[in-house]
Design a protein around this motif. Structure first.
Motif, PDB file in Angstrom:
ATOM      1  N   THR A 155       0.840  -1.204   0.000  1.00 47.27           N
ATOM      2  CA  THR A 155       0.000   0.000   0.000  1.00 47.27           C
ATOM      3  C   THR A 155       0.874   1.253   0.000  1.00 47.27           C
ATOM      4  O   THR A 155       0.589   2.223  -0.713  1.00 47.27           O
ATOM      5  N   GLN A 156       1.950   1.187   0.781  1.00 44.02           N
ATOM      6  CA  GLN A 156       2.878   2.323   0.851  1.00 44.02           C
ATOM      7  C   GLN A 156       3.525   2.582  -0.514  1.00 44.02           C
ATOM      8  O   GLN A 156       3.615   3.732  -0.961  1.00 44.02           O
ATOM      9  N   THR A 157       3.939   1.525  -1.188  1.00 42.18           N
ATOM     10  CA  THR A 157       4.587   1.658  -2.504  1.00 42.18           C
ATOM     11  C   THR A 157       3.630   2.298  -3.510  1.00 42.18           C
ATOM     12  O   THR A 157       4.015   3.210  -4.256  1.00 42.18           O
ATOM     13  N   ALA A 158       2.402   1.824  -3.518  1.00 40.70           N
ATOM     14  CA  ALA A 158       1.408   2.374  -4.453  1.00 40.70           C
ATOM     15  C   ALA A 158       1.143   3.850  -4.145  1.00 40.70           C
ATOM     16  O   ALA A 158       1.000   4.674  -5.065  1.00 40.70           O
ATOM     17  N   THR A 159       1.105   4.183  -2.859  1.00 42.39           N
ATOM     18  CA  THR A 159       0.863   5.579  -2.466  1.00 42.39           C
ATOM     19  C   THR A 159       2.014   6.477  -2.905  1.00 42.39           C
ATOM     20  O   THR A 159       1.789   7.587  -3.411  1.00 42.39           O
ATOM     21  N   ALA A 183      -4.061  15.418  -3.716  1.00 40.64           N
ATOM     22  CA  ALA A 183      -3.160  15.516  -2.553  1.00 40.64           C
ATOM     23  C   ALA A 183      -3.913  15.158  -1.273  1.00 40.64           C
ATOM     24  O   ALA A 183      -3.375  14.467  -0.394  1.00 40.64           O
ATOM     25  N   ARG A 184      -5.191  15.608  -1.177  1.00 40.54           N
ATOM     26  CA  ARG A 184      -5.993  15.268   0.012  1.00 40.54           C
ATOM     27  C   ARG A 184      -6.241  13.756   0.071  1.00 40.54           C
ATOM     28  O   ARG A 184      -6.202  13.155   1.143  1.00 40.54           O
ATOM     29  N   THR A 185      -6.486  13.175  -1.091  1.00 35.55           N
ATOM     30  CA  THR A 185      -6.717  11.720  -1.150  1.00 35.55           C
ATOM     31  C   THR A 185      -5.479  10.965  -0.667  1.00 35.55           C
ATOM     32  O   THR A 185      -5.588  10.004   0.100  1.00 35.55           O
ATOM     33  N   ILE A 186      -4.319  11.439  -1.106  1.00 40.58           N
ATOM     34  CA  ILE A 186      -3.058  10.789  -0.697  1.00 40.58           C
ATOM     35  C   ILE A 186      -2.865  10.913   0.818  1.00 40.58           C
ATOM     36  O   ILE A 186      -2.449   9.957   1.478  1.00 40.58           O
ATOM     37  N   THR A 187      -3.230  12.069   1.341  1.00 43.93           N
ATOM     38  CA  THR A 187      -3.111  12.260   2.800  1.00 43.93           C
ATOM     39  C   THR A 187      -4.007  11.259   3.533  1.00 43.93           C
ATOM     40  O   THR A 187      -3.603  10.678   4.542  1.00 43.93           O
ATOM     41  N   GLN A 188      -5.213  11.051   2.994  1.00 41.79           N
ATOM     42  CA  GLN A 188      -6.132  10.092   3.626  1.00 41.79           C
ATOM     43  C   GLN A 188      -5.556   8.667   3.569  1.00 41.79           C
ATOM     44  O   GLN A 188      -5.642   7.920   4.546  1.00 41.79           O
ATOM     45  N   ILE A 189      -4.974   8.333   2.436  1.00 45.80           N
ATOM     46  CA  ILE A 189      -4.378   6.981   2.299  1.00 45.80           C
ATOM     47  C   ILE A 189      -3.264   6.801   3.322  1.00 45.80           C
ATOM     48  O   ILE A 189      -3.184   5.779   4.002  1.00 45.80           O
ATOM     49  N   LYS A 190      -2.445   7.837   3.436  1.00 42.71           N
ATOM     50  CA  LYS A 190      -1.326   7.761   4.383  1.00 42.71           C
ATOM     51  C   LYS A 190      -1.841   7.588   5.808  1.00 42.71           C
ATOM     52  O   LYS A 190      -1.225   6.907   6.629  1.00 42.71           O
TER      53      LYS A 190
END
Lengths: 270, 128
Positions: free
Chosen positions: A175-179, A214-221
């Motif tokens: 998941t981290q790699t994809a993010t 960018a907000r979506t990426i923050t949520q994934i993180k």
């Protein structure tokens, strides 16, 4: 004289410099010999699991027969079947942990310390299973084989725990790699758009899209962080399939957001 | 004892017996060629050779030290930093494909290597 001497000197220096530059073997990310090995190991694992199932079935039948007829001949049969099934069980686990080891070795996006801990656990288990296999090979009667089976049962929980601990790390790392890749690509796309100097209205629209991404990426993180914290909360030696399921529940939310991000970046690049 | 300028009797005799000969013809170009002294290597050459040898030794030493320290191990190379750069369509397509693959791997519902469903209690006689 000078020219005659200068050419070989320059040539020698050039050769030395080339050799000195080429000499270190660098481990680049692209160079990876493991994927075929993992695939081969997975195939072997699947075959061994099939063999184990057949042997287990045969053992169950032999055991039932021995219970009913209680003869020395039936005891011989069940002893032989027990030795075979226990060997097949160990072989299946050996290949399974080798698959995990190979997968972990090429895993990107995982914290190095965590990865090392998991790899050490797997290595210890592989060594232990080798010893268990030898023990079974040297066991030739009912008592010895049942003792070997008892030894296995006492360690089964540890094997399950190591396996799901490693699988959890693999899931989080993927998941981290994809993010990371999503973040990198979206930034590249937006930089390219900005460099092209589009009209103000187009740029504003792209900016909004990029901000949303960018907000979506923050949520994934954030989901990754939650999954990590949850995994840390479990006793690493009592990790079960249920613990793993709890982590994957959180990571499923991250995955849904990743899919959303994938669409966003594609749209942004249009 | 014979001194350096002393002439022996036999040598005198031989000298006087020889007929007088005309001087040998020497080709003009050869005769007129200036006698050049063999040059000694200049300081420049010494400097050049010295620098080359010294440089080679230094490089060799560095190589040997590198091998000694690292053996033939792989030297990990840091991953490229995620600094954004401009990309064209082909690069985007390639990177997007990689992203899709990474996202596919991140699907937590797929676990192709669950713990093997082996029976942990394979006893001939049921344990109590």
């Amino acid at each position: 004289m000078n020219k005659k001497l200068a050419y070989p000197i320059v040539l020698t220096l050039a050769v030395f410099m080339v050799v000195a530059r080429v000499q270190p073997v660098r481990a680049q990310e692209e160079i990876s010999l493991s994927p075929p090995q993992v695939e081969i190991a997975k195939k072997t694992y699947a075959e061994q699991l099939d063999v184990y199932r057949v042997k287990e079935q045969r053992f169950m039948v032999s055991r039932e027969q021995y219970k009913q007829v209680q003869t020395l001949a039936s005891l011989e049969e069940v002893v032989k079947a027990s030795k075979e099934v226990q060997t097949a069980r160990i072989d299946t686990l050996l290949t399974y942990f080798k698959v995990l080891q190979l997968t972990m070795n090429e895993l990107k996006g995982a914290e190095l310390t965590k990865k090392t801990v998991q790899l050490e656990r797997i290595q210890a288990i592989l060594t232990e299973l080798d010893v268990a296999r030898n023990r079974i090979a040297n066991s030739n009667d009912r008592i010895a084989l049942d003792n070997a089976s008892a030894a296995y049962e006492s360690r089964n929980e540890a094997y399950v725990s190591a396996a799901y601990g490693a699988l959890t790390l693999i899931r989080i790392a993927h998941t981290q790699t994809a993010t990371d890749q999503l973040g990198l690509l979206s930034a590249q796309v937006f930089d390219t758009i900005t460099a092209a100097s589009p009209e103000a209205s187009v740029l504003a629209e792209k900016q909004r899209g990029y901000d949303e991404l960018a907000r979506t990426i923050t949520q994934i993180k954030d989901f990754i962080r939650q999954a990590f914290t949850r995994s840390e909360g479990f006793d690493q030696y009592l990790f079960t399939a249920a613990s793993y399921a709890q982590i994957t529940d959180i990571l499923n939310s991250a995955y849904a957001k990743l899919k959303l991000g994938e669409n966003f970046v594609k749209e942004l690049a249009k | 004892m014979k001194s350096e300028d002393q002439t022996q009797f036999m040598e005198d005799q031989l000298l006087w017996q020889q007929e007088a000969a005309a001087p040998m013809m020497v080709s003009k170009p050869t005769a007129e060629l200036p006698i050049t002294e063999k040059k000694k290597p200049s300081i420049k050459t010494f400097v050049l050779v010295g620098a080359a040898v010294f440089g080679s030794l230094i490089i060799l030493l560095m190589m040997l030290m590198g091998v000694g320290r690292n053996g033939l191990q792989l030297i990990p190379e840091p991953s490229p930093s995620p600094s954004p750069t401009l990309i064209n369509q082909t690069e985007f397509d390639k990177a997007f494909k990689r992203l899709q693959n990474d996202i596919k791997n991140a699907d937590a519902t797929v676990n192709d290597i669950p713990f093997p469903p082996v029976n942990p209690t394979l006893y001939i006689v049921t344990q109590e």
